[in-house]
Write an enzyme that holds these catalytic residues in place. Sequence first.
Site, PDB file in Angstrom:
ATOM      1  N   CYS A  29     -28.194 -12.427 -59.134  1.00  0.00           N
ATOM      2  CA  CYS A  29     -28.116 -13.448 -60.178  1.00  0.00           C
ATOM      3  C   CYS A  29     -29.305 -14.374 -60.120  1.00  0.00           C
ATOM      4  CB  CYS A  29     -26.842 -14.266 -60.047  1.00  0.00           C
ATOM      5  SG  CYS A  29     -26.831 -15.288 -58.567  1.00  0.00           S
ATOM      6  N   LYS A  32     -30.313 -18.959 -58.427  1.00  0.00           N
ATOM      7  CA  LYS A  32     -30.570 -20.346 -58.806  1.00  0.00           C
ATOM      8  C   LYS A  32     -29.613 -21.281 -58.056  1.00  0.00           C
ATOM      9  CE  LYS A  32     -31.826 -21.965 -63.368  1.00  0.00           C
ATOM     10  NZ  LYS A  32     -32.889 -21.517 -64.256  1.00  0.00           N
ATOM     11  N   ASP A  79     -41.491 -20.332 -61.794  1.00  0.00           N
ATOM     12  CA  ASP A  79     -40.219 -19.654 -61.610  1.00  0.00           C
ATOM     13  C   ASP A  79     -40.418 -18.491 -60.643  1.00  0.00           C
ATOM     14  OD1 ASP A  79     -37.480 -19.024 -62.197  1.00  0.00           O
ATOM     15  OD2 ASP A  79     -37.828 -19.857 -64.195  1.00  0.00           O
ATOM     16  N   ASP A 102     -40.459 -19.642 -70.021  1.00  0.00           N
ATOM     17  CA  ASP A 102     -40.281 -21.089 -70.144  1.00  0.00           C
ATOM     18  C   ASP A 102     -41.401 -21.737 -70.964  1.00  0.00           C
ATOM     19  OD1 ASP A 102     -37.789 -21.688 -69.008  1.00  0.00           O
ATOM     20  OD2 ASP A 102     -38.594 -21.517 -66.978  1.00  0.00           O
TER      21      ASP A 102
HETATM   22 CO    CO Z   1     -35.839 -21.996 -69.193  1.00  0.00          CO
HETATM   23 CO    CO Z   2     -37.136 -21.655 -65.549  1.00  0.00          CO
END
Ligand code: CO
Ligand code: CO
Length: 340
Positions: A29, A32, A79, A102
Amino acid sequence: MMPRMNGIDTNGIDTTAYRLTQFAHGGGCACKIPAGELEQMLSGLPAVTSPDLLVGLEHGDDAAVVRVRDGLAVVSTADFFTPVVDDAYDWGRIAAANAFSDVYAMGGRPVVAINLVGWPRDVLPMELLREVLRGGADIGLAAGTPIAGGHSIDDPEPKYGLAVTGVVDPERILRNDAARPGLPISLTKPLGVGMLNNRHKATGESFPQAVASMVALNDTAARDALAAGVEAATDVTGFGLLGHLFKMVRASGVSAVLDAAAVPYLDGAREALRDGFVSGGTRRNLEWVRAEIDSKLDEDELLLLADAQTSGGLLVVGEVPGAPIVGEIVPRRHRALNVR
Ligand code: CO
Ligand code: CO
């Protein structure tokens, strides 16, 4: 670029001999930190502000945006995550497409990126890391953005991603606090990669439809949204559709009606849920927003809507050609999300 035959690269290393997901602690996943935990921790920090900081921390948007001169702002984001698929090249592509997303989610155009790498060099061959970086580089090519350098550390758990810098017209930023009542909500990629990645990690079955979805850039979706005059958008990643939609309506002071039957899913996602392949992250997403949901739908349907995505599509307030409309923004109600 490395020529490959059946996973054997020219150095004689069998790059398919390693199941990369088995080196990650998370449940496929993208690992995060849960949204609630993150917000609580951040709330104690001093606020760093500047009149030129057009998008900062306050609404948990996709990236920071800072004005550098009239008519030009810089978008900055990073990220990275542990392997979500076994194949090194695919993982590289997925992590890179996810990092670029993003910038697109802010209405920006990426101009340069750098690699962020954690690698267990005693355990995994460097040739495998080269495959990861080759995947990232191919996505950089697709995005028309050079990946120039980066940073790598020896790490017991493999991690890969990008720091991406983009540019945006300060008047045309796609924000998550600009959702207005009366506008439709569009979703540009189907959901379900979280369930399929979870199953892939547990069983080794491969799901090319999930990989194809995750490596697809959100560049066209963002361009189409901007062309349609859209002002509010975000990308659907680790907090799932429900989590990201909640963040958006909360930041905008509105509510949303979500039409569950209109939400598209990848082939195999429902079966993966039925067979129990639901990540802890997906369950945490649903718990985080549960008190904000008004719905008569059963738990399975809500879990699908909360599925933690990796490199998901754009959630756009407005219409995007070709993307299904999955709901509508309404004036603020008692609950933020009405799921029907
Ligand atoms: Co985002
Ligand atoms: Co992000």
